[in-house]
Each structure stands twice: as C-alpha cells, then as structure tokens.
Design a protein around this motif. Sequence first.
Motif, PDB file in Angstrom:
ATOM      1  N   LEU A  85       0.820  -1.217   0.000  1.00 15.91           N
ATOM      2  CA  LEU A  85       0.000   0.000   0.000  1.00 15.91           C
ATOM      3  C   LEU A  85       0.855   1.269   0.000  1.00 15.91           C
ATOM      4  O   LEU A  85       1.921   1.307   0.602  1.00 15.91           O
ATOM      5  CB  LEU A  85      -0.911   0.011   1.241  1.00 15.91           C
ATOM      6  CG  LEU A  85      -2.125  -0.906   1.171  1.00 15.91           C
ATOM      7  CD1 LEU A  85      -2.714  -1.108   2.558  1.00 15.91           C
ATOM      8  CD2 LEU A  85      -3.164  -0.322   0.227  1.00 15.91           C
ATOM      9  N   ARG A  86       0.355   2.293  -0.693  1.00  9.44           N
ATOM     10  CA  ARG A  86       0.976   3.615  -0.671  1.00  9.44           C
ATOM     11  C   ARG A  86      -0.120   4.657  -0.566  1.00  9.44           C
ATOM     12  O   ARG A  86      -1.269   4.327  -0.391  1.00  9.44           O
ATOM     13  CB  ARG A  86       1.740   3.898  -1.969  1.00  9.44           C
ATOM     14  CG  ARG A  86       2.434   2.721  -2.485  1.00  9.44           C
ATOM     15  CD  ARG A  86       2.692   2.764  -3.983  1.00  9.44           C
ATOM     16  NE  ARG A  86       3.979   2.121  -4.181  1.00  9.44           N
ATOM     17  CZ  ARG A  86       5.123   2.768  -4.197  1.00  9.44           C
ATOM     18  NH1 ARG A  86       5.151   4.076  -4.121  1.00  9.44           N
ATOM     19  NH2 ARG A  86       6.255   2.135  -4.344  1.00  9.44           N
ATOM     20  N   GLY A 131      -5.685  -1.342  -6.497  1.00  6.09           N
ATOM     21  CA  GLY A 131      -5.524  -2.419  -7.473  1.00  6.09           C
ATOM     22  C   GLY A 131      -4.586  -3.528  -7.031  1.00  6.09           C
ATOM     23  O   GLY A 131      -4.001  -4.214  -7.868  1.00  6.09           O
ATOM     24  N   LEU A 132      -4.449  -3.716  -5.726  1.00 13.77           N
ATOM     25  CA  LEU A 132      -3.555  -4.763  -5.227  1.00 13.77           C
ATOM     26  C   LEU A 132      -4.353  -6.046  -5.012  1.00 13.77           C
ATOM     27  O   LEU A 132      -5.542  -6.003  -4.729  1.00 13.77           O
ATOM     28  CB  LEU A 132      -2.923  -4.324  -3.904  1.00 13.77           C
ATOM     29  CG  LEU A 132      -2.120  -3.022  -3.958  1.00 13.77           C
ATOM     30  CD1 LEU A 132      -1.810  -2.526  -2.556  1.00 13.77           C
ATOM     31  CD2 LEU A 132      -0.835  -3.252  -4.743  1.00 13.77           C
ATOM     32  N   ASP A 133      -3.681  -7.172  -5.164  1.00 12.84           N
ATOM     33  CA  ASP A 133      -4.346  -8.449  -4.893  1.00 12.84           C
ATOM     34  C   ASP A 133      -3.350  -9.359  -4.184  1.00 12.84           C
ATOM     35  O   ASP A 133      -2.873 -10.340  -4.738  1.00 12.84           O
ATOM     36  CB  ASP A 133      -4.841  -9.077  -6.206  1.00 12.84           C
ATOM     37  CG  ASP A 133      -5.772 -10.255  -5.942  1.00 12.84           C
ATOM     38  OD1 ASP A 133      -6.158 -10.463  -4.775  1.00 12.84           O
ATOM     39  OD2 ASP A 133      -6.108 -10.964  -6.907  1.00 12.84           O
ATOM     40  N   PRO A 134      -3.008  -8.995  -2.936  1.00  9.92           N
ATOM     41  CA  PRO A 134      -1.925  -9.722  -2.269  1.00  9.92           C
ATOM     42  C   PRO A 134      -2.296 -11.138  -1.885  1.00  9.92           C
ATOM     43  O   PRO A 134      -1.424 -11.984  -1.747  1.00  9.92           O
ATOM     44  CB  PRO A 134      -1.637  -8.880  -1.012  1.00  9.92           C
ATOM     45  CG  PRO A 134      -2.831  -8.016  -0.803  1.00  9.92           C
ATOM     46  CD  PRO A 134      -3.540  -7.896  -2.113  1.00  9.92           C
ATOM     47  N   PHE A 135      -3.587 -11.437  -1.742  1.00 11.04           N
ATOM     48  CA  PHE A 135      -3.982 -12.786  -1.339  1.00 11.04           C
ATOM     49  C   PHE A 135      -5.107 -13.295  -2.225  1.00 11.04           C
ATOM     50  O   PHE A 135      -6.270 -13.239  -1.853  1.00 11.04           O
ATOM     51  CB  PHE A 135      -4.436 -12.812   0.124  1.00 11.04           C
ATOM     52  CG  PHE A 135      -3.424 -12.249   1.053  1.00 11.04           C
ATOM     53  CD1 PHE A 135      -2.308 -12.996   1.416  1.00 11.04           C
ATOM     54  CD2 PHE A 135      -3.565 -10.962   1.558  1.00 11.04           C
ATOM     55  CE1 PHE A 135      -1.362 -12.470   2.263  1.00 11.04           C
ATOM     56  CE2 PHE A 135      -2.618 -10.434   2.407  1.00 11.04           C
ATOM     57  CZ  PHE A 135      -1.516 -11.182   2.759  1.00 11.04           C
ATOM     58  N   PRO A 136      -4.779 -13.769  -3.434  1.00 11.02           N
ATOM     59  CA  PRO A 136      -5.829 -14.319  -4.273  1.00 11.02           C
ATOM     60  C   PRO A 136      -6.482 -15.501  -3.559  1.00 11.02           C
ATOM     61  O   PRO A 136      -5.867 -16.134  -2.705  1.00 11.02           O
ATOM     62  CB  PRO A 136      -5.100 -14.756  -5.540  1.00 11.02           C
ATOM     63  CG  PRO A 136      -3.654 -14.681  -5.251  1.00 11.02           C
ATOM     64  CD  PRO A 136      -3.449 -13.885  -4.025  1.00 11.02           C
ATOM     65  N   GLY A 137      -7.737 -15.779  -3.903  1.00  8.04           N
ATOM     66  CA  GLY A 137      -8.489 -16.833  -3.223  1.00  8.04           C
ATOM     67  C   GLY A 137      -7.826 -18.203  -3.358  1.00  8.04           C
ATOM     68  O   GLY A 137      -6.942 -18.406  -4.186  1.00  8.04           O
ATOM     69  N   LEU A 138      -8.273 -19.129  -2.545  1.00  9.73           N
ATOM     70  CA  LEU A 138      -7.743 -20.492  -2.570  1.00  9.73           C
ATOM     71  C   LEU A 138      -7.999 -21.147  -3.917  1.00  9.73           C
ATOM     72  O   LEU A 138      -9.006 -20.898  -4.558  1.00  9.73           O
ATOM     73  CB  LEU A 138      -8.449 -21.338  -1.506  1.00  9.73           C
ATOM     74  CG  LEU A 138      -8.071 -21.133  -0.058  1.00  9.73           C
ATOM     75  CD1 LEU A 138      -8.859 -22.116   0.806  1.00  9.73           C
ATOM     76  CD2 LEU A 138      -6.584 -21.340   0.131  1.00  9.73           C
ATOM     77  N   LEU A 145      -9.086  -1.217   5.404  1.00 17.95           N
ATOM     78  CA  LEU A 145      -7.824  -1.666   4.832  1.00 17.95           C
ATOM     79  C   LEU A 145      -8.085  -2.350   3.490  1.00 17.95           C
ATOM     80  O   LEU A 145      -7.393  -2.098   2.497  1.00 17.95           O
ATOM     81  CB  LEU A 145      -7.132  -2.636   5.802  1.00 17.95           C
ATOM     82  CG  LEU A 145      -5.762  -3.138   5.372  1.00 17.95           C
ATOM     83  CD1 LEU A 145      -4.752  -2.000   5.353  1.00 17.95           C
ATOM     84  CD2 LEU A 145      -5.259  -4.246   6.288  1.00 17.95           C
ATOM     85  N   LEU A 146      -9.130  -3.196   3.438  1.00 22.42           N
ATOM     86  CA  LEU A 146      -9.485  -3.870   2.184  1.00 22.42           C
ATOM     87  C   LEU A 146      -9.888  -2.871   1.109  1.00 22.42           C
ATOM     88  O   LEU A 146      -9.551  -3.044  -0.069  1.00 22.42           O
ATOM     89  CB  LEU A 146     -10.642  -4.837   2.416  1.00 22.42           C
ATOM     90  CG  LEU A 146     -10.258  -6.264   2.789  1.00 22.42           C
ATOM     91  CD1 LEU A 146     -11.508  -7.107   2.953  1.00 22.42           C
ATOM     92  CD2 LEU A 146      -9.349  -6.878   1.724  1.00 22.42           C
ATOM     93  N   MET A 147     -10.620  -1.808   1.520  1.00 22.70           N
ATOM     94  CA  MET A 147     -10.995  -0.768   0.562  1.00 22.70           C
ATOM     95  C   MET A 147      -9.747  -0.151  -0.053  1.00 22.70           C
ATOM     96  O   MET A 147      -9.688   0.084  -1.266  1.00 22.70           O
ATOM     97  CB  MET A 147     -11.784   0.348   1.267  1.00 22.70           C
ATOM     98  CG  MET A 147     -13.279   0.072   1.386  1.00 22.70           C
ATOM     99  SD  MET A 147     -14.085   1.292   2.461  1.00 22.70           S
ATOM    100  CE  MET A 147     -13.882   2.790   1.501  1.00 22.70           C
ATOM    101  N   ALA A 148      -8.750   0.105   0.780  1.00 21.27           N
ATOM    102  CA  ALA A 148      -7.513   0.711   0.284  1.00 21.27           C
ATOM    103  C   ALA A 148      -6.782  -0.258  -0.647  1.00 21.27           C
ATOM    104  O   ALA A 148      -6.280   0.127  -1.703  1.00 21.27           O
ATOM    105  CB  ALA A 148      -6.615   1.117   1.455  1.00 21.27           C
ATOM    106  N   VAL A 149      -6.755  -1.539  -0.268  1.00 17.21           N
ATOM    107  CA  VAL A 149      -6.093  -2.562  -1.085  1.00 17.21           C
ATOM    108  C   VAL A 149      -6.764  -2.627  -2.463  1.00 17.21           C
ATOM    109  O   VAL A 149      -6.098  -2.628  -3.503  1.00 17.21           O
ATOM    110  CB  VAL A 149      -6.151  -3.936  -0.361  1.00 17.21           C
ATOM    111  CG1 VAL A 149      -5.832  -5.077  -1.316  1.00 17.21           C
ATOM    112  CG2 VAL A 149      -5.199  -3.954   0.832  1.00 17.21           C
ATOM    113  N   ASP A 150      -8.101  -2.639  -2.468  1.00 22.84           N
ATOM    114  CA  ASP A 150      -8.838  -2.707  -3.737  1.00 22.84           C
ATOM    115  C   ASP A 150      -8.664  -1.422  -4.541  1.00 22.84           C
ATOM    116  O   ASP A 150      -8.454  -1.463  -5.750  1.00 22.84           O
ATOM    117  CB  ASP A 150     -10.331  -2.964  -3.477  1.00 22.84           C
ATOM    118  CG  ASP A 150     -10.578  -4.379  -2.962  1.00 22.84           C
ATOM    119  OD1 ASP A 150      -9.665  -5.230  -3.127  1.00 22.84           O
ATOM    120  OD2 ASP A 150     -11.656  -4.633  -2.394  1.00 22.84           O
ATOM    121  N   ALA A 151      -8.764  -0.263  -3.856  1.00 20.88           N
ATOM    122  CA  ALA A 151      -8.653   1.020  -4.554  1.00 20.88           C
ATOM    123  C   ALA A 151      -7.290   1.147  -5.239  1.00 20.88           C
ATOM    124  O   ALA A 151      -7.168   1.806  -6.261  1.00 20.88           O
ATOM    125  CB  ALA A 151      -8.864   2.181  -3.580  1.00 20.88           C
TER     126      ALA A 151
END
Length: 431
Positions: free
Chosen positions: A161-162, A323-330, A315-321
């Motif tokens: 995140l930045r 464009g990060l996807d640090p933990f793709p689903g199983l 935090l998830l909103m920031a991750v999505d905003a």
Amino acid sequence: MSDLALKYKAPRGTSDLVYPESEKVEGILRVAAAELELRGYRRISTPIIENTDLFRRSIGEATDIVAKEMYTFEDQGGESLTLRPEGTAPVVRAYLERSLHARGLPQKLYYLGPMFRRERPQAGRYRQFHQIGAEAIGSPDPFIDAEIISISEALFARLGLRGYELVVNSVGCRECRPSYVRMLSSFLEGVSQQLCDECRRRSRENPLRTFDCKKESCRQALESAPAIGEQLCPACREHFTATCGHLDRLGIRFRVDERMVRGLDYYTNTTFEFQFEGLGAQNTVSGGGRYDYLAEQLGGPATPGVGFSLGIERLLMAVDAQGLDPFPGLRLDVFVAGAPGADRGRVLDIMTAVRNAGISADSDFMERGLKAQMKQADRLDARLVLIVGKDELERGEVTFRDLDQSRQWQVSLSMMMSELRDFLEGVKRDG
Ligand code: ATP
Ligand code: MG
C-alpha cells in the motif's frame, strides 16, 4: 431468487464475508499477526459482550460512541450488557482482572475480531466491523509509542500500500489539558453562533469533542481554535519530542497536526491516525494513542498504556482502490473426474488418497457427465484434473489433464502420487 421472496437479510450495516474475500481477509490477518508477533505481541481474546459501565466510564459519556452508538441491552437477569464498540477498554479490563502485570511489564497484547457501533452505514462505515489492534500496557517509554505506530506502517508495506499519511499529535495530560480545555471553552463561546446544536452541547460537556464534528461549518469555526500542541507541559512536550525522534529513527514519515484529537476520551499524550487518499470521508484506516489514566479509571493501579486499532474493511478498501491483490483466493489442487462407466468407488478412493497426501482434492457429487465435470473443475479453478476411466483403470492408468495448458497425458497408478507432487511443485515454481 428474487428479492421479494427473501424474507431474511443480514441486518443493516452488517454483511456476510464470502470467499474469496473471506480468504483475502484471512491472508491479511495472517500477515498482521506475523508483524505483531515479530515485535513480541501475544494474542488475547476478550468477550464480545461487556458490562455497559466499562465503556461508559472509559470511552466517555459525551462521545458519539457512548451517547448514541452502543448496542446496549438488558439481559434476562436485569444486567446491562453492551456489544463491544472497541477493543482497548476490554483488554485493559482483562489485564487488571487477570493480574497480567505479574507476568512482567510491559504486557504486549493483540486482538482481532468484530466491533459494533450503531452508525449510519456508508462505504467504509458499518455497524459490525472488524479490527485488528494491539495494546502495550505498563510502559511510559516513548519508544513503545513509536513501536505501536510502526505496526500499521509495516503491515501497509507488506501489502504494497501507498498513498497514505501518518498524522500525529499529543493531547497532553492531567497537568496541561485542563488549562487548554478552559482556553478552548472560552474560544468556543466566542464562535457559538457558528456551531451546530450538538457542538454547542459538546462545548459545555466536553469541549475537545467539538473537534470530532464532521460538519463543514463547525470545522471552519474551529480553524482558528487554540491548538493543544502549543499548551503542552514540559513533560508532555518532552515525551512527544522523544516519540517523534523514535519515529524518525524507525524511518517513519509523519506530519504533526496540533488539532487532531481522537473520538475517545481516554487518550493522553500521543495520538495518531493513518489517513489514506481516495477513500472519501472514511479515510482513517488505523489510529490510536496513549491512555495513561485508563487503568486507574477502571479501578486499577496507575498504569500507562498505548495502543492502536485498524479497520479491516477500510484496509481492504484501500487494497482494492490501489488495485492490489496480495492474497488471491484459494485454488483447488486436484479435481478427480469419473468418465462414463468408471467405478465410482475407485474414483472416490483416488480422491481420498490424494487428500491423505495433503493435496486438496474434490470430485463430482451431482452425477454430472464428464463434460460437466470439466466445467465444474474449471469453476473450482483446479490446477489439475485426474480423469478416471474404465479402460484406463483396467490398464492401471489415469489421465492427467492440465486445464491451464489444455494438454493431457497418461500416468500409471503406481506413479500417480509422485507425478502429482512434481506437477504441483512445477506449477508453484512457474507461478
Ligand atoms: P472515524 O473517525 O472514521 O469514525 P474512529 O475515530 O471512530 O474513526 P476508532 O474508534 O479509532 O475510529 O477505530 C479505529 C479504526 O476502526 C478506524 O480507523 C477505522 O478503520 C475502523 N472503524 C471505526 N469505526 C468503523 C465503522 N463504523 N465501520 C468500519 N470501520 C470502522
Ligand atoms: Mg467514529
């Protein structure tokens, strides 16, 4: 199913966390726990319900939380209980009740779980939300303030995140705050015409709370208010200077805002917030501060403390905003498909053997034809399909089908497990 047919829905301001988001959250919690444990914090879980008085006393009667946002109810025994709106008061209560000081100071504790506030639901603001937070209880050392602040920053860095700013301030102590509050009070009298009704009430009951008001007219009126930073006593000034020095040493950039007070009464000295760009009004992802009188207010001995809490949804909103996807689903490793005529018992035996080897596997439980099973394997995002066919089984073979590469090949049953491991390792290596 149409909306009309649905009789039950999650209560307003709450929501279900469904995969893959639930797995994303798990990933974030794992990284956060790792960052906390790296700094010597240990896990604590307190009850979701507490006696109402705990929150009234600690958070403060004039705060929004206590005045209008708590889910409070009387139980069948006539006891007043409240769904916890925050985690610090419960942790300090547990610290006192369980005599955790005897295990050595400071006690460094972290928690994660749901909190409840009856706020107006909007993006980033819910009635049940989730926090991860930590408390360091027993030490007045400004390095601990910096350490507590550093945890959010470390988590943001791990997630990539930045675009955020750390804002810090000191809200003083028993010595210097009263004279500041008097100054603020007489300032507020002078601008009372410009304040909303609620802020007029706040300026009588708890003048600091006027800084919480989100109304533009009140914010403007407060722009020329005296700043607490200028009124700190020498001890508080020294503590704040030392905290800022430690932040510099840790390489953490920050801005001082001498008008930032936070929404809970128990803060003393250090307060801080991490504010993100592009999240609108709900831009504070993490915040906290020192609370050196809280243990005393709860009936314990004088015990300094400092902590933070971070909103997982924000935090998830920031991750999505960003464009990060640090933990793709199983992803499922293996789908075991049965071709027409193949013995279903053998199909299930193969699936079980794969699972017993620690490789995730699933199969068809809907009596699907082979083509539909392939579709199902695709929906499950399986890395590999094992096709079990009647003739192959007689030859002692199964078919491996790589959906990503659209290719397939025969493998003898005796080599199946080792080939499977090699294949999955190769997939992991190549990403
Ligand atoms: P805000 O000013 O946004 O209302 P706050 O000062 O009330 O935040 P805290 O009580 O310090 O927040 O809680 C810490 C963090 O918990 C916040 O920074 C935010 O990320 C999250 N949080 C607080 N209230 C909510 C809510 N109603 N819905 C979602 N997250 C929340
Ligand atoms: Mg709030």
